[in-house]
Design a protein around this motif. Sequence first.
Motif, PDB file in Angstrom:
ATOM      1  N   PHE A   1     -31.769 -49.619   9.199  1.00  0.00           N
ATOM      2  CA  PHE A   1     -31.159 -49.961   7.910  1.00  0.00           C
ATOM      3  C   PHE A   1     -30.468 -48.738   7.313  1.00  0.00           C
ATOM      4  O   PHE A   1     -29.326 -48.811   6.854  1.00  0.00           O
ATOM      5  CB  PHE A   1     -32.229 -50.490   6.947  1.00  0.00           C
ATOM      6  CG  PHE A   1     -31.681 -50.961   5.634  1.00  0.00           C
ATOM      7  CD1 PHE A   1     -31.388 -52.296   5.422  1.00  0.00           C
ATOM      8  CD2 PHE A   1     -31.464 -50.071   4.581  1.00  0.00           C
ATOM      9  CE1 PHE A   1     -30.875 -52.736   4.218  1.00  0.00           C
ATOM     10  CE2 PHE A   1     -30.956 -50.496   3.374  1.00  0.00           C
ATOM     11  CZ  PHE A   1     -30.658 -51.834   3.183  1.00  0.00           C
TER      12      PHE A   1
ATOM     13  N   ALA B   1     -26.546 -48.455   6.469  1.00  0.00           N
ATOM     14  CA  ALA B   1     -26.217 -48.330   5.044  1.00  0.00           C
ATOM     15  C   ALA B   1     -25.553 -47.000   4.733  1.00  0.00           C
ATOM     16  O   ALA B   1     -24.723 -46.903   3.826  1.00  0.00           O
ATOM     17  CB  ALA B   1     -27.484 -48.506   4.204  1.00  0.00           C
TER      18      ALA B   1
ATOM     19  N   ARG C   1     -26.043 -44.529   0.413  1.00  0.00           N
ATOM     20  CA  ARG C   1     -26.596 -45.775  -0.142  1.00  0.00           C
ATOM     21  C   ARG C   1     -28.099 -45.884   0.088  1.00  0.00           C
ATOM     22  O   ARG C   1     -28.734 -46.804  -0.416  1.00  0.00           O
ATOM     23  CB  ARG C   1     -25.897 -46.984   0.493  1.00  0.00           C
ATOM     24  CG  ARG C   1     -24.445 -47.107   0.144  1.00  0.00           C
ATOM     25  CD  ARG C   1     -24.263 -47.599  -1.293  1.00  0.00           C
ATOM     26  NE  ARG C   1     -24.525 -49.027  -1.384  1.00  0.00           N
ATOM     27  CZ  ARG C   1     -25.160 -49.614  -2.389  1.00  0.00           C
ATOM     28  NH1 ARG C   1     -25.655 -48.887  -3.374  1.00  0.00           N
ATOM     29  NH2 ARG C   1     -25.331 -50.922  -2.399  1.00  0.00           N
ATOM     30  N   MET C   2     -28.658 -44.988   0.845  1.00  0.00           N
ATOM     31  CA  MET C   2     -30.091 -45.045   1.121  1.00  0.00           C
ATOM     32  C   MET C   2     -30.856 -44.369  -0.011  1.00  0.00           C
ATOM     33  O   MET C   2     -30.631 -43.191  -0.304  1.00  0.00           O
ATOM     34  CB  MET C   2     -30.406 -44.362   2.451  1.00  0.00           C
ATOM     35  CG  MET C   2     -31.835 -44.581   2.919  1.00  0.00           C
ATOM     36  SD  MET C   2     -32.173 -46.330   3.262  1.00  0.00           S
ATOM     37  CE  MET C   2     -33.914 -46.221   3.709  1.00  0.00           C
TER      38      MET C   2
ATOM     39  N   VAL D   1     -36.744 -50.903   0.487  1.00  0.00           N
ATOM     40  CA  VAL D   1     -36.055 -51.020   1.778  1.00  0.00           C
ATOM     41  C   VAL D   1     -37.027 -51.500   2.858  1.00  0.00           C
ATOM     42  O   VAL D   1     -36.677 -52.337   3.697  1.00  0.00           O
ATOM     43  CB  VAL D   1     -35.410 -49.679   2.176  1.00  0.00           C
ATOM     44  CG1 VAL D   1     -34.926 -49.713   3.628  1.00  0.00           C
ATOM     45  CG2 VAL D   1     -34.250 -49.357   1.241  1.00  0.00           C
TER      46      VAL D   1
ATOM     47  N   ALA E   1     -28.123 -54.638   5.956  1.00  0.00           N
ATOM     48  CA  ALA E   1     -27.710 -53.275   5.615  1.00  0.00           C
ATOM     49  C   ALA E   1     -26.198 -53.183   5.423  1.00  0.00           C
ATOM     50  O   ALA E   1     -25.715 -52.482   4.518  1.00  0.00           O
ATOM     51  CB  ALA E   1     -28.162 -52.308   6.707  1.00  0.00           C
TER      52      ALA E   1
ATOM     53  N   TYR F   1     -25.327 -54.717   2.109  1.00  0.00           N
ATOM     54  CA  TYR F   1     -25.768 -53.802   1.053  1.00  0.00           C
ATOM     55  C   TYR F   1     -24.814 -52.611   0.948  1.00  0.00           C
ATOM     56  O   TYR F   1     -24.432 -52.192  -0.158  1.00  0.00           O
ATOM     57  CB  TYR F   1     -27.192 -53.340   1.367  1.00  0.00           C
ATOM     58  CG  TYR F   1     -27.705 -52.210   0.502  1.00  0.00           C
ATOM     59  CD1 TYR F   1     -28.090 -52.430  -0.815  1.00  0.00           C
ATOM     60  CD2 TYR F   1     -27.798 -50.920   1.017  1.00  0.00           C
ATOM     61  CE1 TYR F   1     -28.566 -51.392  -1.605  1.00  0.00           C
ATOM     62  CE2 TYR F   1     -28.272 -49.871   0.243  1.00  0.00           C
ATOM     63  CZ  TYR F   1     -28.654 -50.119  -1.069  1.00  0.00           C
ATOM     64  OH  TYR F   1     -29.115 -49.081  -1.849  1.00  0.00           O
ATOM     65  N   GLN F   2     -24.395 -52.077   2.081  1.00  0.00           N
ATOM     66  CA  GLN F   2     -23.504 -50.910   2.093  1.00  0.00           C
ATOM     67  C   GLN F   2     -22.150 -51.233   1.472  1.00  0.00           C
ATOM     68  O   GLN F   2     -21.539 -50.396   0.783  1.00  0.00           O
ATOM     69  CB  GLN F   2     -23.339 -50.428   3.541  1.00  0.00           C
ATOM     70  CG  GLN F   2     -22.659 -49.075   3.689  1.00  0.00           C
ATOM     71  CD  GLN F   2     -21.142 -49.178   3.709  1.00  0.00           C
ATOM     72  OE1 GLN F   2     -20.603 -50.240   4.025  1.00  0.00           O
ATOM     73  NE2 GLN F   2     -20.470 -48.097   3.355  1.00  0.00           N
ATOM     74  N   SER F   3     -21.680 -52.451   1.695  1.00  0.00           N
ATOM     75  CA  SER F   3     -20.338 -52.815   1.231  1.00  0.00           C
ATOM     76  C   SER F   3     -20.314 -53.355  -0.193  1.00  0.00           C
ATOM     77  O   SER F   3     -19.238 -53.504  -0.769  1.00  0.00           O
ATOM     78  CB  SER F   3     -19.727 -53.854   2.183  1.00  0.00           C
ATOM     79  OG  SER F   3     -20.498 -55.052   2.156  1.00  0.00           O
TER      80      SER F   3
END
Length: 745
Positions: free
Chosen positions: A258, A262, A266-267, A277, A295, A298-300
Amino acid sequence: MGDENFGAELRRLRNKAGLSLTELAHRIHYTKGYLSKVENGIAPPNEALAAICDTELRTGGTLTAVVPRRRRKIKARTFTVRPAGLPSTTPFFVGRESEIATIDAILRGTQPGSPAVCAVDGLAGTGKTALAVHVAHAVQDEFPDGVLFLDLHTYTPGATEVGSAEALDRLLRQLGVPGDEIPRSAEDRAVLYRGCLLDRRVLVVIDNARTAAQVLPLLPGDPGCRMLITSRNRLPGLDDAHHVSLGPLSDTEAVELFASVAGPGRMPADAEGRRLVAKVVDQCGRLPLAVRIAAARYQSTLSWTPADLVERLADRQSLFEELDDGTRSVYGAFRLSYEELAPALRELLVFLVLYPGTEVDPYVAGALVDLPMVRARRMLEHLQMAHLVTARPDGRSGSHDLVRLFAEEAGADDVPDERRRAALSRLLDYAVLAMEQADLRIAPGRFRPDTAIEHRPAVREFPDAAAATAWLEVEWSALTALVRVASDNGLHQRAWQLAFLLRDWFFLTKQWQPWVATHEVALASARAVGDRWAEATTLNNLGIAHVDQGDLDAADGYYQQALPLFRELSDEHGQVTTMANLGWTHYYRGRHEAALRELSAAAEFYRRTGAERNAAITSRGIALAETAVGRYADSLAHGTDALNTCLRLGLFIDAAMALNCLAWTHFRAGHHDMAAVTYRQALEMADRANSSYEAARAMTGLGNVAAAADDLVEAQRCWDEAEQRYPNLNTVTVGESRARHAETP
């Protein structure tokens, strides 16, 4: 030497080795028909065939030496390029160290006798392709003649699956064979393909195979070549392959994946964010595909926090929608595997989620599909090979959480409600019958009403109480949940029956919360169908559950509700049992004469009607009350009578309780040596009955004996062991616990 002479020599050497044509074909992965043509001079031989037959028949190269010379030009003419068809490896690959080491060793051939083929199988979304490509890149320098890669597209939405003939065509083109020189038949293509690889060192990677038959024609004949295959199915037809099965990632690996997708920006760095998480990857079932999608989304989506993602994934109704990024879909991946199944297997997969346990055995499966256990076990094995269920060492089958959720949704769409309801009804019939068999071993003398099950599914047999206990240690939680399932689906008779049969297990293990919870559901079900006897009996059992944990007021309330129902039914046994139960509450309240009056009347009734187990239990209660008023001789007589009856009937848990009762009487009478001897006997019997509660009671009693002799070190040792076996014995119902706390400063 001509083709016919080669064929004759092959037949001679095969017969000398004692192999039939079928056996040789199976061992070298050529068809029997082709070998027959070669032996009869109809089909031309080739160097690949000769080499593999020399190896299998141990001829020392005899056949290779007699291959007609004209066939040797194939290799030189066709192998004109060094293929390197590997796709790029993902930058987000994590974990799988053990699997990587195994596959690497096989492909490099670092261990003598290692197979030339490695097959990686696993559930959709476990990262089989990523693993295969990762390892292939790592070892490609070991293969100076190149690497072939071919995706058979078995599970690619919108793509046509590549069959063996087309696969051979594509592999030959990768090897530089011009299209106009590729034979039309799959068999001839296989011959040419093996000839191209003769005396070469090539790695062949076949992705997304469906069956062993699909890849058998693609196996290189030269021992210097290696093949790596991925499939959602286990391929047992590849006899000589090493099989590697992939499961979900570990918790740490899933979080690492993840974080990798990510990105560091973003972590979360704080502990709470990391915890969330970890929750996300758990919701994804630690399945690489699901973790990657979650992930990436979530990242985008910069406005999302880990808490937002947890909330989105928490809704089971929309979980698969969240695990879909428009290109990849967990539901879609599962759907393709599901649609590959035969209709009966699809239905079984749907029915399996009706069982609330995480694992099922073949008996449960047999009840669900209304088939003999042996056939159901075979069906489970097919689902295991498709990785839609997982085999456990004890013969049970488990399911990934996301697969169970998929099966629920697929079942709602594909299987009519009436079929699922019929399967649930059979499942509950099975649960009641299996629990009845287990209860017969745990409490052999107990009265049980007729279950009225006409169509009786097969259930396992329990040779003794230990076998029944071992089964229940695994299944009790699911059986408990089935009580609620039965009630919620209007199958009320099965709900109260199953709760009734679970009572002795709960009494043995002192699990009061599920005991009370199941019986409250059973009470509502009994009332729903107007079964007054079931209502009265359930009320009585609820009273016992509350007495056992020291809640005397609640127990009295249930007994007072049960008594008029038994009177209304003219059920004398029920009335007497309820009065005896009230006698026990009198004893625990210190009303010893009232207890003796009720218990003595009940004991006389039980002896008169032949209810020996009830009589023994009641005699034990009388002995305890007599001990409380100082009538030790009478108490020992009643306690001994209870013990002898329990031993004769094979009631070991009741025998342990009777021994503890006798030891308590000796202790209260000041006979400490006899108390110690009897407590040790009780401890041995409790261990035999698998009762940690009665064992803790005996150890507490031994501690009390030591304390009375001023051996406080030994006393504390015994009390500590008692706490380990069963902590916090109730001082209301356990005399030894009251005495211990009186002795403890």
